[in-house]
Scaffold this motif. Structure first.
Motif, PDB file in Angstrom:
ATOM      1  N   ALA A   1      79.151  28.293  69.982  1.00  0.00           N
ATOM      2  CA  ALA A   1      78.624  27.824  68.723  1.00  0.00           C
ATOM      3  C   ALA A   1      77.184  27.576  68.952  1.00  0.00           C
ATOM      4  O   ALA A   1      76.451  27.342  67.880  1.00  0.00           O
ATOM      5  CB  ALA A   1      79.287  26.512  68.245  1.00  0.00           C
TER       6      ALA A   1
ATOM      7  N   GLU B   1      74.924  29.531  70.670  1.00  0.00           N
ATOM      8  CA  GLU B   1      74.033  30.684  71.349  1.00  0.00           C
ATOM      9  C   GLU B   1      72.922  30.823  70.306  1.00  0.00           C
ATOM     10  O   GLU B   1      72.728  30.471  69.215  1.00  0.00           O
ATOM     11  CB  GLU B   1      75.132  32.179  71.016  1.00  0.00           C
TER      12      GLU B   1
ATOM     13  N   LYS C   1      69.948  32.704  68.095  1.00  0.00           N
ATOM     14  CA  LYS C   1      70.161  33.389  66.700  1.00  0.00           C
ATOM     15  C   LYS C   1      70.318  34.760  67.128  1.00  0.00           C
ATOM     16  O   LYS C   1      71.120  35.557  66.277  1.00  0.00           O
ATOM     17  CB  LYS C   1      69.044  32.894  65.944  1.00  0.00           C
TER      18      LYS C   1
ATOM     19  N   LEU D   1      74.057  35.543  67.579  1.00  0.00           N
ATOM     20  CA  LEU D   1      74.885  35.223  66.351  1.00  0.00           C
ATOM     21  C   LEU D   1      74.749  36.201  65.430  1.00  0.00           C
ATOM     22  O   LEU D   1      75.792  36.526  64.813  1.00  0.00           O
ATOM     23  CB  LEU D   1      74.541  33.979  65.736  1.00  0.00           C
TER      24      LEU D   1
ATOM     25  N   ARG E   1      77.447  38.924  63.613  1.00  0.00           N
ATOM     26  CA  ARG E   1      77.468  39.422  62.142  1.00  0.00           C
ATOM     27  C   ARG E   1      77.637  40.705  62.085  1.00  0.00           C
ATOM     28  O   ARG E   1      78.311  41.396  61.301  1.00  0.00           O
ATOM     29  CB  ARG E   1      76.495  38.542  61.386  1.00  0.00           C
TER      30      ARG E   1
ATOM     31  N   GLN F   1      83.657  31.567  66.733  1.00  0.00           N
ATOM     32  CA  GLN F   1      82.816  30.907  67.622  1.00  0.00           C
ATOM     33  C   GLN F   1      83.717  29.677  68.466  1.00  0.00           C
ATOM     34  O   GLN F   1      84.471  29.110  67.754  1.00  0.00           O
ATOM     35  CB  GLN F   1      81.755  30.118  66.599  1.00  0.00           C
TER      36      GLN F   1
ATOM     37  N   HIS G   1      71.340  24.952  64.096  1.00  0.00           N
ATOM     38  CA  HIS G   1      72.608  25.144  64.280  1.00  0.00           C
ATOM     39  C   HIS G   1      73.232  24.468  65.656  1.00  0.00           C
ATOM     40  O   HIS G   1      74.349  24.186  65.564  1.00  0.00           O
ATOM     41  CB  HIS G   1      73.020  26.569  64.043  1.00  0.00           C
TER      42      HIS G   1
END
Length: 395
Positions: free
Chosen positions: A102, A104, A106, A109, A113, A125, A343
């Protein structure tokens, strides 16, 4: 480290290029400028040899073989090559899930996606605890033989948490999953000479380790290289995994930076950095405001990282008032110009207000004791001014 009127405390964003790295690079900008892929003359051979030597240095830093090093433009490209490259070759197979922590970066992430939206993979995650360590029980529960890859960074870029890569590797590989590690922040933070034993793919970035910008590297285990779909096609350089003419000076610079961080004095330099970081944190904690440290403590943290929460204040107000005297950064990112809470800080349980009150100070090998004293004095002065101006809420 002072740059003009500014104390630079943002080394996790970018390190200065070490003078010894610059000296090593210089000839390859001038007299040794040959294309490393020109195989018919001496200048090409010399450049090619320099690139091979640089790959060998990076390989030695992480304990792998030189032919398993793929030069890229940076860790973002290396991370994308790892995840997208693997998934594109695995489309239609049994393994349709990818796990990422959760916290990582950007770019990981965002690649996740893309795997979901374009290739139909399920990307999940893995939660972390309040210090940023991956929750082993959650990973155990989520892992299965339909997982293609697990991506967990070695050292977090915001809160500095250093994961136990050996323990995580044993769990991930027990089910035949591929273990990818974003290690961009790791060379400064830890001895990496055995990390290659625990990971299948690893990403590095030159400008996070006192090398130049615009160059990075990916380690891809030899037996996995035919399972990676390239992102860039062309002349088939670098085992066909990443085509294009290699920037010899940048490769040489990253290789020299790797040599320095694998040197005999590297651990001593890390210990000195950790000691200065701890002194900086202690001085901030002694100020008369509700100030706290986000993340882990001591040796389980990047030795230069101090992610500090200034309860009741706005990090942006503090950083704005510190200009041009101190360079640091918030833990938040901007997407399409819209600020959003970090995040990473949310994943470790901070509220939106606490996340927006947090600043990442990252010291470097060149940070001096007097820099720390001055920075703390500047911060204290700003907190006083903001308090007197009423720009503080109840913490």
């Amino acid at each position: 480290m002072r740059i003009g009127n500014t104390l630079y405390l943002d080394h996790q964003a970018s390190t200065p290029v070490d003078g010894r790295v610059l000296a090593e690079m210089a000839p390859f900008h001038s007299e040794l400028f040959g294309n490393p892929h020109s195989s018919d003359h001496r200048l090409g051979w010399e450049s090619a040899q320099a690139v091979e030597n640089a790959a060998a240095s990076i390989a030695a830093l992480i304990g792998v073989n030189a032919d398993e090093i793929i030069f890229t433009s940076g860790a973002t490209e290396s991370n994308n090559l790892a995840l997208l490259g693997l998934a594109r070759r695995a489309v239609g197979g049994k393994r349709r899930r990818v796990l990422v922590s959760a916290i990582e970066h950007k770019c990981v992430l965002a690649a996740g996606r893309a795997l979901e939206e374009r290739l139909g993979f399920s990307v999940e995650q893995i939660p972390v605890d309040d210090q940023g360590f991956v929750e082993i029980s959650a990973l155990e529960t989520t892992l299965d033989d339909d997982v293609l890859a697990v991506s967990i960074m070695a050292v977090n870029n915001e809160i500095g948490t250093i994961q136990n890569i050996g323990s995580l590797s044993k769990l991930v590989r027990s089910l035949g999953c591929i273990f990818h590690c974003d290690a961009a922040q790791a060379p400064v933070a830890m001895n990496m000479n055995c990390i290659g034993d625990y990971v299948d793919i690893l990403s590095l970035s030159g400008h996070k380790m006192y090398g130049p910008k615009g160059i990075g590297a990916g380690y891809v285990a030899r037996e996995l290289q035919d399972r990676i779909e390239p992102l860039i096609y062309g002349g088939g350089q670098q085992n066909g995994l990443r085509s294009g003419t290699l920037p010899t000076p940048l490769c040489v610079g990253m290789g020299k930076a790797a040599d320095l961080l694998a040197g005999d004095d590297a651990e001593e330099r890390r210990a000195q950095l950790r000691s200065r970081r701890d002194g900086f944190i202690e001085k901030l904690m002694n100020l008369p405001w509700p100030i706290a440290l986000n993340g882990s403590e001591g040796r389980a943290r990047h030795p230069g990282n101090a992610n500090i929460r200034f309860g009741g204040f706005s990090a942006h107000d503090i950083l704005g008032a510190l200009q041009p005297h101190v360079a640091a950064s918030t833990g938040s990112a901007c997407t399409s110009g819209i600020p959003e809470p970090s995040h990473v800080l949310q994943a470790i349980g901070l509220t939106g207000d606490d996340a927006e009150a947090s600043i990442r100070f990252s010291l470097g090998f060149d940070t001096k004791d007097e820099d720390i004293m001055e920075a703390v004095g500047q911060i204290e002065g700003v907190l006083k001014r903001l308090s007197h101006a009423g720009l503080v809420r109840s913490a």
